[in-house]
Design a protein around this motif. Structure first.
Motif, short mmCIF file in Angstrom:
data_model
loop_
_atom_site.label_atom_id
_atom_site.label_comp_id
_atom_site.label_asym_id
_atom_site.label_seq_id
_atom_site.Cartn_x
_atom_site.Cartn_y
_atom_site.Cartn_z
N VAL A 83 37.22 42.04 43.19
CA VAL A 83 37.31 42.38 41.78
C VAL A 83 36.85 41.15 40.97
O VAL A 83 37.01 40.01 41.44
CB VAL A 83 38.76 42.78 41.42
CG1 VAL A 83 39.68 41.58 41.45
CG2 VAL A 83 38.82 43.49 40.07
N ILE A 88 42.04 39.81 33.36
CA ILE A 88 41.28 40.94 32.84
C ILE A 88 40.75 40.64 31.43
O ILE A 88 39.67 41.08 31.05
CB ILE A 88 42.15 42.22 32.84
CG1 ILE A 88 41.28 43.46 32.64
CG2 ILE A 88 43.27 42.15 31.81
CD1 ILE A 88 42.01 44.75 32.89
N SER A 201 39.07 46.75 37.67
CA SER A 201 39.92 45.75 37.01
C SER A 201 41.14 46.40 36.35
O SER A 201 42.26 45.87 36.42
CB SER A 201 39.11 44.99 35.95
OG SER A 201 38.06 44.25 36.54
#
Length: 218
Positions: A83, A88, A201
């Motif tokens: 990822v 994030i 995410s």
């Protein structure tokens, strides 16, 4: 099992990722794809992985997996994928920029607050986030005619030009019980790795597997 994906590191395609977030309702195929995006690294497709990713009461695993691959919702890699790095909040602006033809996009929550924005001013981001919340409420109030009578299986809204092309689009993203809204200026570019990374995410950060939670509680 499709031999091309045997022992490959698997992840949903852009189409598979969109299937995961387009509606709140779920099914075994969606649950399988969602679980692939709850870890920071891809897993290899083998018998043990299949047993782990499917719910305990699923008896037709091979049939569901065949269905997923037939619809091209699954892709395989020779090496493990991770990822996007960082939080994030750090990763989203670069991802969002790739999803718009003119580099303007934002992601808002269901309260009308934006989590990340690129290409828009702060003031525009706040106003667009508030608008996305209003449109989400509008859909909930009128889904009877949209989804029921008209049989339109989409809750996205768009502001279009005279030729019918989207100038500004609002796409709801469902992650478990949570809803976000993706706002994109210009033409959306969902058919690429950036969209998969967005959905990955969000699942990594916010998704809760109810099946596992219920099983643990029992």
């Amino acid at each position: 099992m499709n031999i091309q994906l045997q022992d490959k590191y698997i992840l949903p395609t852009a189409a598979g990722a969109y299937y995961c977030i387009a509606v709140k309702e779920t099914d075994p195929a969606k649950q399988f794809l969602q679980k692939l995006m709850t870890d920071k690294e891809t897993v290899q497709l083998d018998a043990e992985t299949i047993d782990h990713l499917f719910a305990d009461d699923i008896n037709d695993q091979q049939q569901i997996l065949h269905h997923i691959q037939k619809l091209k919702w699954l892709q395989g890699f020779d090496q493990a994928m991770e990822v996007p790095a960082g939080t994030i909040e750090q990763a989203l602006p670069e991802i969002l920029q790739q999803l718009s033809s003119d580099g303007k996009a934002l992601l808002a929550d269901d309260r009308g607050l934006y989590l990340a924005s690129t290409g828009f001013t702060h003031e525009a981001s706040e106003e667009l986030s508030a608008l996305s919340g209003d449109l989400s409420s509008l859909y909930v109030r009128h889904q009877g005619i949209i989804k029921g009578n008209l049989n339109i299986n989409s809750s996205a809204f768009s502001i279009v030009d005279a030729a019918g092309y989207s100038q500004l689009g609002f796409w709801p993203i469902y992650i478990g019980d949570l809803m976000f809204v993706l706002v994109i200026s210009g033409a959306p570019r969902f058919d690429q790795a950036a969209f998969v990374n967005l959905v990955w995410s969000l699942h990594k950060r916010y998704f809760t597997d109810k099946t596992s939670a219920d099983s643990d509680a029992a």
